[in-house]
Design a protein around this motif. Structure first.
Motif, PDB file in Angstrom:
ATOM      1  N   LEU A  39      25.009   3.498  36.270  1.00 32.42           N
ATOM      2  CA  LEU A  39      23.727   3.550  35.861  1.00 32.42           C
ATOM      3  C   LEU A  39      23.089   4.792  35.576  1.00 32.42           C
ATOM      4  O   LEU A  39      21.945   4.888  34.771  1.00 32.42           O
ATOM      5  CB  LEU A  39      22.721   2.954  36.922  1.00 32.42           C
ATOM      6  N   LEU A  40      23.859   5.957  36.216  1.00 36.44           N
ATOM      7  CA  LEU A  40      23.350   7.286  36.062  1.00 36.44           C
ATOM      8  C   LEU A  40      24.587   8.064  35.662  1.00 36.44           C
ATOM      9  O   LEU A  40      25.938   7.970  35.967  1.00 36.44           O
ATOM     10  CB  LEU A  40      22.620   7.737  37.060  1.00 36.44           C
ATOM     11  N   PRO A  41      24.325   9.096  34.970  1.00 36.97           N
ATOM     12  CA  PRO A  41      25.642  10.377  34.757  1.00 36.97           C
ATOM     13  C   PRO A  41      25.969  10.779  36.100  1.00 36.97           C
ATOM     14  O   PRO A  41      25.000  11.048  36.961  1.00 36.97           O
ATOM     15  CB  PRO A  41      24.848  11.289  33.604  1.00 36.97           C
ATOM     16  N   LYS A  42      27.127  11.478  36.035  1.00 36.37           N
ATOM     17  CA  LYS A  42      27.814  12.118  37.095  1.00 36.37           C
ATOM     18  C   LYS A  42      26.929  13.106  37.833  1.00 36.37           C
ATOM     19  O   LYS A  42      26.550  13.006  39.017  1.00 36.37           O
ATOM     20  CB  LYS A  42      29.040  12.607  36.666  1.00 36.37           C
ATOM     21  N   ILE A 101      30.373   9.174  48.073  1.00 40.26           N
ATOM     22  CA  ILE A 101      30.383  10.212  47.122  1.00 40.26           C
ATOM     23  C   ILE A 101      31.437  10.269  46.142  1.00 40.26           C
ATOM     24  O   ILE A 101      31.203  10.149  44.954  1.00 40.26           O
ATOM     25  CB  ILE A 101      30.262  11.621  47.742  1.00 40.26           C
ATOM     26  N   SER A 102      32.895  10.257  46.638  1.00 39.77           N
ATOM     27  CA  SER A 102      33.850  10.069  45.755  1.00 39.77           C
ATOM     28  C   SER A 102      33.776   8.839  44.544  1.00 39.77           C
ATOM     29  O   SER A 102      34.129   8.967  43.626  1.00 39.77           O
ATOM     30  CB  SER A 102      34.994  10.110  46.586  1.00 39.77           C
ATOM     31  N   TYR A 103      33.401   7.884  45.322  1.00 42.27           N
ATOM     32  CA  TYR A 103      33.426   6.780  44.720  1.00 42.27           C
ATOM     33  C   TYR A 103      32.412   6.525  43.338  1.00 42.27           C
ATOM     34  O   TYR A 103      32.685   6.381  42.271  1.00 42.27           O
ATOM     35  CB  TYR A 103      33.208   5.182  45.367  1.00 42.27           C
ATOM     36  N   PHE A 104      31.322   7.228  43.771  1.00 38.77           N
ATOM     37  CA  PHE A 104      30.106   7.412  42.636  1.00 38.77           C
ATOM     38  C   PHE A 104      30.748   8.135  41.643  1.00 38.77           C
ATOM     39  O   PHE A 104      30.457   8.136  40.477  1.00 38.77           O
ATOM     40  CB  PHE A 104      28.949   7.837  43.168  1.00 38.77           C
ATOM     41  N   GLU A 106      33.616   9.287  40.745  1.00 36.04           N
ATOM     42  CA  GLU A 106      34.662   9.028  39.996  1.00 36.04           C
ATOM     43  C   GLU A 106      34.072   8.066  38.799  1.00 36.04           C
ATOM     44  O   GLU A 106      35.031   7.983  38.011  1.00 36.04           O
ATOM     45  CB  GLU A 106      35.914   8.574  40.904  1.00 36.04           C
ATOM     46  N   GLU A 107      33.371   7.036  39.256  1.00 35.45           N
ATOM     47  CA  GLU A 107      33.172   5.958  38.477  1.00 35.45           C
ATOM     48  C   GLU A 107      31.920   6.268  37.470  1.00 35.45           C
ATOM     49  O   GLU A 107      31.971   5.535  36.507  1.00 35.45           O
ATOM     50  CB  GLU A 107      32.585   4.899  39.461  1.00 35.45           C
ATOM     51  N   ALA A 108      31.200   7.218  37.851  1.00 38.38           N
ATOM     52  CA  ALA A 108      30.019   7.324  36.767  1.00 38.38           C
ATOM     53  C   ALA A 108      30.330   8.299  35.433  1.00 38.38           C
ATOM     54  O   ALA A 108      31.401   9.137  35.653  1.00 38.38           O
ATOM     55  CB  ALA A 108      29.088   8.488  37.849  1.00 38.38           C
ATOM     56  N   PRO A 109      29.758   8.013  34.618  1.00 40.61           N
ATOM     57  CA  PRO A 109      29.899   8.519  33.239  1.00 40.61           C
ATOM     58  C   PRO A 109      29.446   9.898  33.134  1.00 40.61           C
ATOM     59  O   PRO A 109      28.625  10.313  33.794  1.00 40.61           O
ATOM     60  CB  PRO A 109      29.258   7.834  32.126  1.00 40.61           C
ATOM     61  N   VAL A 110      30.001  10.595  32.325  1.00 40.06           N
ATOM     62  CA  VAL A 110      29.469  12.044  31.981  1.00 40.06           C
ATOM     63  C   VAL A 110      28.083  12.015  31.352  1.00 40.06           C
ATOM     64  O   VAL A 110      27.233  12.880  31.927  1.00 40.06           O
ATOM     65  CB  VAL A 110      30.390  12.889  31.200  1.00 40.06           C
ATOM     66  N   VAL A 111      27.758  11.169  30.570  1.00 42.78           N
ATOM     67  CA  VAL A 111      26.601  10.981  29.916  1.00 42.78           C
ATOM     68  C   VAL A 111      26.373   9.590  29.730  1.00 42.78           C
ATOM     69  O   VAL A 111      27.217   8.550  29.673  1.00 42.78           O
ATOM     70  CB  VAL A 111      26.530  11.716  28.560  1.00 42.78           C
ATOM     71  N   LEU A 112      25.023   8.912  29.713  1.00 45.55           N
ATOM     72  CA  LEU A 112      24.733   7.650  29.752  1.00 45.55           C
ATOM     73  C   LEU A 112      24.944   7.555  28.085  1.00 45.55           C
ATOM     74  O   LEU A 112      24.647   8.205  27.361  1.00 45.55           O
ATOM     75  CB  LEU A 112      23.356   7.398  29.886  1.00 45.55           C
ATOM     76  N   PRO A 113      25.119   6.118  27.744  1.00 41.92           N
ATOM     77  CA  PRO A 113      25.144   5.790  26.254  1.00 41.92           C
ATOM     78  C   PRO A 113      23.739   5.578  25.769  1.00 41.92           C
ATOM     79  O   PRO A 113      23.092   5.757  26.432  1.00 41.92           O
ATOM     80  CB  PRO A 113      25.927   4.269  26.203  1.00 41.92           C
TER      81      PRO A 113
END
Length: 499
Positions: A39-42, A101-104, A106-113
């Motif tokens: 839902l949010l970028p890294k 923290i590690s989970y979020f 690793e799974e978060a995108p660099v940017v949102l679409p």
């Protein structure tokens, strides 16, 4: 960065990721809908949201780094401590929090679409725009616009001065007594008797400085009914007990605190029944289960974002809260209405979500306007979505007199792709299909407030927008865009029906 100060690494291992996912489902979901890392970028998770979570979980180093007690009075600090918002000891081990923290991260995108493609609006040519300027107000902070159909008047409040104005058809502007803080809601109680709600602080605050006023034109009186309220924003009168006496339901938005307050028989001197929690934004009082008693359907927009119902059990009591729709904590839900949008005899839900005044101020692809259709067994399913960054409010109206409901909408935040499309009118063409339309003059303000109704008494629905420049930067952006003079209000007079 904060997590380096906390001494946490950010290298994720597969076992840590799985552990973090499990922990997030447990800890995050205990306060609100469990958010997906996507839902949010890294960088927003790392620099903004997870540090806030660390503070809420009792890590003092995070509380100190975020300066959670700075710029707060002793009274507000005492209120926040009483609510237990920032525990004095960690509620989770450092190792477990590191796994989250590690989970979020690793799974978060660099940017949102980007937002999904949407139908481009056409010009709205059936309304005549009329700009309203208030002498002495250069940078408007219009906290309230309300159409009083009973008197064909427009009510306006300005947060710069806490002043309330009345504009009548002859373009005369009358000044009412000022409220102690910005007025944000106008309610008709009886013929020539009205309530105003003043919020206390528009910016997030845990101080209880709001109030309810009553204006009685028959007695020429203007007085406070109740005060020391936790950022009240909306209220409604209805006979909830079927005893011939109207009760009052108030939304105290609060910040970390807040609630729904039910004043039995409208007695503001008695202790109200408190329901829900912080973020109470709007209520509709309807008989949702068709048992002959009005229920309370309420939107909560703070942290645990949700639309809930409190079923009326009679004698002033209500069932425990039942959630109709639950939204992510970063959805930015801002408004709702109950209307039968598909003419099947059932109330559907219309929502806007685009509040970006939080820890994650990035353009979000899931911001926009939605309809959730009622399937008849208590469930609601999304049936229409129009993406719009910063979606602030959506209201239903039949602007063209064809018997179905159209939608008027505003978007507020700076990530609007085209400023002229801050206001959109969606023409209902049947089968939950809507044609978006815009008006170029909408580019000349920054619209936070809106109302619909028959302002000029000619039998059709007009639309009124209120402009709000929160600070000097927002005012300057309008000037840079070429707006030489910012109206406090933009009145859209409906011309589609003959006079």
């Amino acid at each position: 960065m904060l997590f380096l100060h906390l001494g946490y690494g950010i290298q994720a291992q597969s076992d840590s990721k799985l552990k973090g996912k499990t922990l997030a489902e447990s800890y995050c979901a205990s306060c609100h809908a469990n958010p997906s890392p996507t839902l949010l970028p890294k960088h927003i998770w790392q620099q903004k949201v997870l540090p806030q979570m660390a503070a809420f979980m009792g890590f003092k180093v995070a509380q100190d780094s975020l300066k959670v007690w700075e710029n707060k009075s002793e009274e507000e600090i005492a209120r926040v401590k009483k609510l237990g918002i920032y525990p004095s000891t960690p509620q989770i081990s450092k190792e477990d929090f590191q796994a989250i923290i590690s989970y979020f991260l690793e799974e978060a995108p660099v940017v949102l679409p980007p937002q999904i493609p949407k139908e481009a609006p056409s010009i709205l040519d059936t309304f005549t725009p009329k700009k309203l300027f208030i002498e002495g107000i250069q940078s408007p902070q219009t906290s309230l616009v309300a159409i009083n159909e009973e008197r064909s008047e427009l009510i306006i409040a300005d947060a710069n001065t806490n002043q309330v104005f009345v504009n009548v058809q002859q373009d005369q502007l009358f000044t009412l007594p000022a409220t102690a803080s910005p007025a944000v809601h106008f309610i008709k109680r009886a013929p020539n008797t009205y309530n105003f709600i003043s919020v206390g602080s528009i910016a997030p605050s845990d101080l209880a400085q709001g109030a309810i006023y009553e204006m009685n034109l028959n007695q020429d009186s203007w007085e406070v009914q109740v005060e020391d309220l936790a950022r009240p924003v909306f209220g409604a009168w209805a006979d909830l007990q079927n005893d011939g006496k109207e009760d009052f339901v108030l939304c105290n938005y609060g910040n970390h605190g807040g609630n729904l307050a039910v004043f039995s028989d409208g007695n503001f001197k008695a202790e109200p029944l408190l329901l829900g929690g912080s973020g109470a934004r709007k209520v509709e009082l309807v008989d949702l289960n068709k048992d002959g008693k009005l229920d309370i359907v309420a939107l909560f927009c703070q942290g645990n974002e949700r639309l809930s119902v409190f079923y009326n059990q009679g004698n002033g009591s209500f069932e425990f809260e039942q959630i109709l729709l639950q939204f992510s904590a970063v959805s930015g839900t801002s408004y709702f209405e109950l209307q039968d949008m598909n003419a099947d005899g059932l109330l559907d839900i219309i929502t806007s979500n685009g509040d970006n005044w939080d820890y994650s101020s990035v353009p979000k692809p899931y911001h926009g306007f939605r309809i959730y259709s009622n399937n008849g067994n208590g469930d609601f399913e999304e049936s229409w979505f129009y993406p719009q960054y910063g979606a602030a409010k959506v209201m239903s109206l039949d602007f063209d007199g064809d018997g179905d409901l159209d939608l008027a909408s505003i978007a507020f935040y700076d990530d609007i792709e085209n400023p002229a499309q801050q206001f959109l009118l969606f023409e209902n063409v049947g089968n939950l299909k809507f044609l978006p339309k815009f008006i170029p003059e909408a580019a000349e303000g920054k619209w936070l407030t809106m109302d619909v109704g028959d302002l000029d008494g000619d039998g059709d629905s007009d639309i009124v927008l209120g402009s709000y420049a929160h600070n000097t930067l927002e005012y300057t952006k309008l000037l840079i865009r070429g707006v030489s003079e910012i109206p406090s209000v933009l009145i859209l007079e409906n011309q589609i029906l003959p006079n």
